[in-house]
Scaffold this motif. Structure first.
Motif, PDB file in Angstrom:
ATOM      1  N   LEU A  31       0.837  -1.215   0.000  1.00  0.00           N
ATOM      2  CA  LEU A  31       0.000   0.000   0.000  1.00  0.00           C
ATOM      3  C   LEU A  31       0.866   1.257   0.000  1.00  0.00           C
ATOM      4  N   LEU A  32       1.920   1.266   0.847  1.00  0.00           N
ATOM      5  CA  LEU A  32       2.797   2.440   0.868  1.00  0.00           C
ATOM      6  C   LEU A  32       3.537   2.601  -0.453  1.00  0.00           C
ATOM      7  N   GLN A  33       4.003   1.482  -1.020  1.00  0.00           N
ATOM      8  CA  GLN A  33       4.703   1.570  -2.305  1.00  0.00           C
ATOM      9  C   GLN A  33       3.786   2.134  -3.387  1.00  0.00           C
ATOM     10  N   ASN A  34       2.574   1.644  -3.433  1.00  0.00           N
ATOM     11  CA  ASN A  34       1.633   2.149  -4.444  1.00  0.00           C
ATOM     12  C   ASN A  34       1.308   3.620  -4.203  1.00  0.00           C
ATOM     13  N   ASN A  35       1.203   4.008  -2.919  1.00  0.00           N
ATOM     14  CA  ASN A  35       0.894   5.410  -2.618  1.00  0.00           C
ATOM     15  C   ASN A  35       2.031   6.324  -3.051  1.00  0.00           C
ATOM     16  N   LEU A  36       3.271   5.913  -2.740  1.00  0.00           N
ATOM     17  CA  LEU A  36       4.416   6.742  -3.141  1.00  0.00           C
ATOM     18  C   LEU A  36       4.558   6.809  -4.654  1.00  0.00           C
ATOM     19  N   LEU A  37       4.354   5.666  -5.318  1.00  0.00           N
ATOM     20  CA  LEU A  37       4.422   5.690  -6.785  1.00  0.00           C
ATOM     21  C   LEU A  37       3.330   6.560  -7.383  1.00  0.00           C
ATOM     22  N   SER A  38       2.170   6.535  -6.784  1.00  0.00           N
ATOM     23  CA  SER A  38       1.077   7.380  -7.303  1.00  0.00           C
ATOM     24  C   SER A  38       1.425   8.859  -7.188  1.00  0.00           C
ATOM     25  N   ARG A  39       2.053   9.230  -6.076  1.00  0.00           N
ATOM     26  CA  ARG A  39       2.450  10.624  -5.917  1.00  0.00           C
ATOM     27  C   ARG A  39       3.513  11.007  -6.942  1.00  0.00           C
ATOM     28  N   ILE A  40       4.487  10.123  -7.171  1.00  0.00           N
ATOM     29  CA  ILE A  40       5.521  10.412  -8.173  1.00  0.00           C
ATOM     30  C   ILE A  40       4.906  10.473  -9.561  1.00  0.00           C
ATOM     31  N   ASP A  41       3.991   9.555  -9.859  1.00  0.00           N
ATOM     32  CA  ASP A  41       3.337   9.563 -11.167  1.00  0.00           C
ATOM     33  C   ASP A  41       2.531  10.838 -11.359  1.00  0.00           C
ATOM     34  N   LEU A 103      17.013   3.681 -20.895  1.00  0.00           N
ATOM     35  CA  LEU A 103      15.721   3.747 -21.565  1.00  0.00           C
ATOM     36  C   LEU A 103      15.552   2.591 -22.527  1.00  0.00           C
ATOM     37  N   PRO A 104      14.357   2.132 -22.732  1.00  0.00           N
ATOM     38  CA  PRO A 104      14.117   1.086 -23.728  1.00  0.00           C
ATOM     39  C   PRO A 104      14.284   1.645 -25.132  1.00  0.00           C
ATOM     40  N   GLN A 105      14.504   0.735 -26.074  1.00  0.00           N
ATOM     41  CA  GLN A 105      14.693   1.178 -27.461  1.00  0.00           C
ATOM     42  C   GLN A 105      13.416   1.797 -28.010  1.00  0.00           C
ATOM     43  N   GLN A 106      12.285   1.311 -27.586  1.00  0.00           N
ATOM     44  CA  GLN A 106      11.029   1.825 -28.082  1.00  0.00           C
ATOM     45  C   GLN A 106      10.277   2.462 -26.925  1.00  0.00           C
ATOM     46  N   LEU A 107      10.140   3.801 -26.968  1.00  0.00           N
ATOM     47  CA  LEU A 107       9.433   4.503 -25.908  1.00  0.00           C
ATOM     48  C   LEU A 107       7.922   4.327 -26.073  1.00  0.00           C
ATOM     49  N   PRO A 108       7.194   4.358 -24.955  1.00  0.00           N
ATOM     50  CA  PRO A 108       5.736   4.217 -25.044  1.00  0.00           C
ATOM     51  C   PRO A 108       5.121   5.341 -25.863  1.00  0.00           C
ATOM     52  N   GLN A 109       4.049   5.011 -26.571  1.00  0.00           N
ATOM     53  CA  GLN A 109       3.356   6.000 -27.388  1.00  0.00           C
ATOM     54  C   GLN A 109       2.635   7.003 -26.495  1.00  0.00           C
ATOM     55  N   SER A 110       2.658   8.262 -26.901  1.00  0.00           N
ATOM     56  CA  SER A 110       1.945   9.306 -26.160  1.00  0.00           C
ATOM     57  C   SER A 110       1.602  10.425 -27.130  1.00  0.00           C
ATOM     58  N   THR A 111       0.730  11.316 -26.713  1.00  0.00           N
ATOM     59  CA  THR A 111       0.296  12.429 -27.574  1.00  0.00           C
ATOM     60  C   THR A 111       1.284  13.579 -27.479  1.00  0.00           C
ATOM     61  N   LEU A 112       1.155  14.493 -28.397  1.00  0.00           N
ATOM     62  CA  LEU A 112       2.072  15.629 -28.495  1.00  0.00           C
ATOM     63  C   LEU A 112       1.944  16.513 -27.266  1.00  0.00           C
ATOM     64  N   ASP A 113       3.089  16.891 -26.705  1.00  0.00           N
ATOM     65  CA  ASP A 113       3.175  17.799 -25.563  1.00  0.00           C
ATOM     66  C   ASP A 113       2.460  17.271 -24.319  1.00  0.00           C
ATOM     67  N   THR A 114       2.174  15.953 -24.255  1.00  0.00           N
ATOM     68  CA  THR A 114       1.479  15.362 -23.094  1.00  0.00           C
ATOM     69  C   THR A 114       2.282  14.168 -22.594  1.00  0.00           C
ATOM     70  N   PRO A 115       2.695  14.171 -21.309  1.00  0.00           N
ATOM     71  CA  PRO A 115       3.489  13.048 -20.783  1.00  0.00           C
ATOM     72  C   PRO A 115       2.729  11.730 -20.930  1.00  0.00           C
ATOM     73  N   GLY A 116       3.477  10.688 -21.317  1.00  0.00           N
ATOM     74  CA  GLY A 116       2.877   9.370 -21.428  1.00  0.00           C
ATOM     75  C   GLY A 116       2.778   8.655 -20.071  1.00  0.00           C
ATOM     76  N   ARG A 117       2.319   7.432 -20.123  1.00  0.00           N
ATOM     77  CA  ARG A 117       2.154   6.668 -18.886  1.00  0.00           C
ATOM     78  C   ARG A 117       3.527   6.387 -18.284  1.00  0.00           C
TER      79      ARG A 117
END
Length: 467
Positions: A31-41, A103-117
């Motif tokens: 629970l704490l790990q998920n909470n901290l990751l949620s704040r960082i995300d 970083l991985p060779q293929q970055l996750p897809q995302s929209t322009l000027d908007t951070p991806g997942r």
């Protein structure tokens, strides 16, 4: 330890505590790990993150003055990746570490000027982990902007949590083990005392009883059950001892009583062998005495066989028997033997029971004969047959000297005679009343003796009435 009850209880309690603590610790950690990751995300996907990364990268990391970068932990990295995948610009927010995210060779897809997942990668030093997001940025002609926050603080927090959970868990387990040991030891102490008492009982002391014996607790109810069982065992052993003593006394008395006629028969046989045939008078006496002793021994053996069969519980004949007729015949037989004796009969109506006619006649005959033999010739005898509360009653009352209390308590024992000095020829061997008691018991009844008003003894036989 697993063989003892206390050991199994301790293992069970400690095992449950360990499972409970492990479950709670794992749940708390996740629970704490998920909470901290949620704040960082939330930081990574915020609009301010995009503005900060663009400002820092646009100034080639040479930014002066207060920046939103102050909201991120030391070691935060933002990079600009060209179309060929090469890192064009790399900026670090404070910190002394030189590690960079792999970083991985293929970055996750995302929209322009908007951070991806956001996703997690490991640093090139193999120690630090980063939470990373990436997005295409139009300000840099289609290049990708990468923003990575180190998870050092989160890992430090989680590490501290693990240490705390381990220390607290160890303390709880130790305290639980000590407390459970004391509780189990105190709780099982009554069982240990029961074990000591059981050893004494096994050694032969059947008078001991276990404690506690109360219906309020489980061990107390066990004590009640054990005490009840011990009482039954003690009674059974006592009855067995009494039976063995009666058997020994019976065998000794039977041997003694049989030895007398056998000795007489042997003596008279020796007399005949030595020449009694030369004296017709001595020969006649010897033959007569041999015959009389043989008859008396046969009667004794038959009586003992009757007692043995009744003692083994062999079934008797079952038929309607009129006790009025039984008493009438017994009185008639006694009057024929002792015509001078006053013998009265009080049997106004038939009294029918279901039983063995031969044995019931033997009961009445033995009682009347006992009264005739053991009382003075001038004392009357009263015989009656009545009913009471569904029971048939046969009474034989004499007006002789009666019985002492110690004699009355043993009068129905085999071979017991109230007057040991009486001749066996006239007084019998003491089996008649034993047969009376055994026959009454075989019919589901009983026999008792009491004092006759004015002196004497009254024998009363109770037999359940038949249809």
């Amino acid at each position: 330890m697993t063989r003892s009850l206390s050991g199994r209880l301790l293992i069970g309690v400690i095992g449950l505590v360990l499972v409970g603590l492990a479950t709670a610790d794992i749940a708390t950690y996740l629970l704490l790990q998920n909470n901290l990751l949620s704040r960082i995300d939330s930081q990574l996907t915020a609009r301010s993150t995009v503005d900060t990364a663009v400002s820092v990268l646009g100034a080639n990391c040479n930014v002066r003055g207060p920046l939103p970068a102050g909201d991120f932990p030391a070691g935060t990295i933002t990079e600009l990746i060209g179309r060929d995948g090469a890192v064009t610009v790399s900026c670090r927010f404070l910190g002394t570490s030189t590690a960079k995210p792999q970083l991985p060779q293929q970055l996750p897809q995302s929209t322009l000027d908007t951070p991806g997942r956001p996703f997690t990668v490991r640093g090139d030093d193999g120690v630090i982990q980063y939470r990373v997001t990436a997005w295409p940025e139009d300000s840099f002609e289609g290049s990708y902007v990468v923003f990575a926050i180190p998870l050092t603080e989160m890992q430090s927090t989680l590490g501290t949590l693990l240490l705390l959970e381990g220390a607290i868990g160890a303390g709880v387990v130790i305290a639980t083990a000590v407390l459970a040991f004391l509780i189990v030891r105190v709780g099982l102490r009554p069982l240990q005392r029961m074990g000591v008492v059981a050893q004494d009982i096994a050694a032969g002391d059947l008078t001991r009883r276990v404690e506690p014996a109360t219906p309020e607790t489980e061990i107390g109810r066990l004590g009640l059950a054990l005490n009840g069982m011990l009482s039954q065992i003690e009674a059974a052993f006592a009855e067995r001892t009494r039976s063995e003593n009666r058997l020994r006394r019976f065998i000794a008395d039977a041997s003694h009583e049989l030895r007398t006629p056998l000795t007489s028969i042997r003596g008279y046989a020796e007399m005949l062998r030595r020449g009694a045939e030369k004296s017709p008078q001595d020969s006649a006496v010897a033959r007569r005495r041999i015959e009389e002793e043989s008859v008396r021994m046969s009667v004794m053996v038959n009586d003992m066989l009757v007692l043995a069969r009744l003692g083994q519980g062999r079934p008797l004949d079952s038929a309607p028997v009129d006790l009025q007729a039984v008493a009438r015949d017994a009185v008639a037989d006694a009057r024929a033997v002792a015509p001078q004796r006053e013998i009265s009969l009080d049997a106004p109506e038939p009294v029918v029971v279901t039983g063995d006619d031969t044995r019931l006649r033997q009961v009445m005959g033995n009682l009347v004969r006992n009264a005739v033999v053991h009382t003075p010739a001038e004392s009357p005898i009263d015989v009656s047959v009545t009913t009471r509360d569904g029971m048939a009653l046969m009474k034989v009352a004499d007006h002789g000297p009666g019985l002492r209390p110690d004699e009355a308590s043993r009068i129905f024992e085999p071979f017991f005679r109230a007057d040991p000095s009486r001749s066996r020829d006239s007084g019998g061997v003491g089996l008649g009343l034993s047969i009376v008691s055994a026959v009454a018991a075989a019919h589901g009844g009983k026999v008792s003796v009491s004092d006759t008003p004015g002196g004497g003894a009254t024998f009363e036989v109770e037999i359940p009435m038949g249809a």
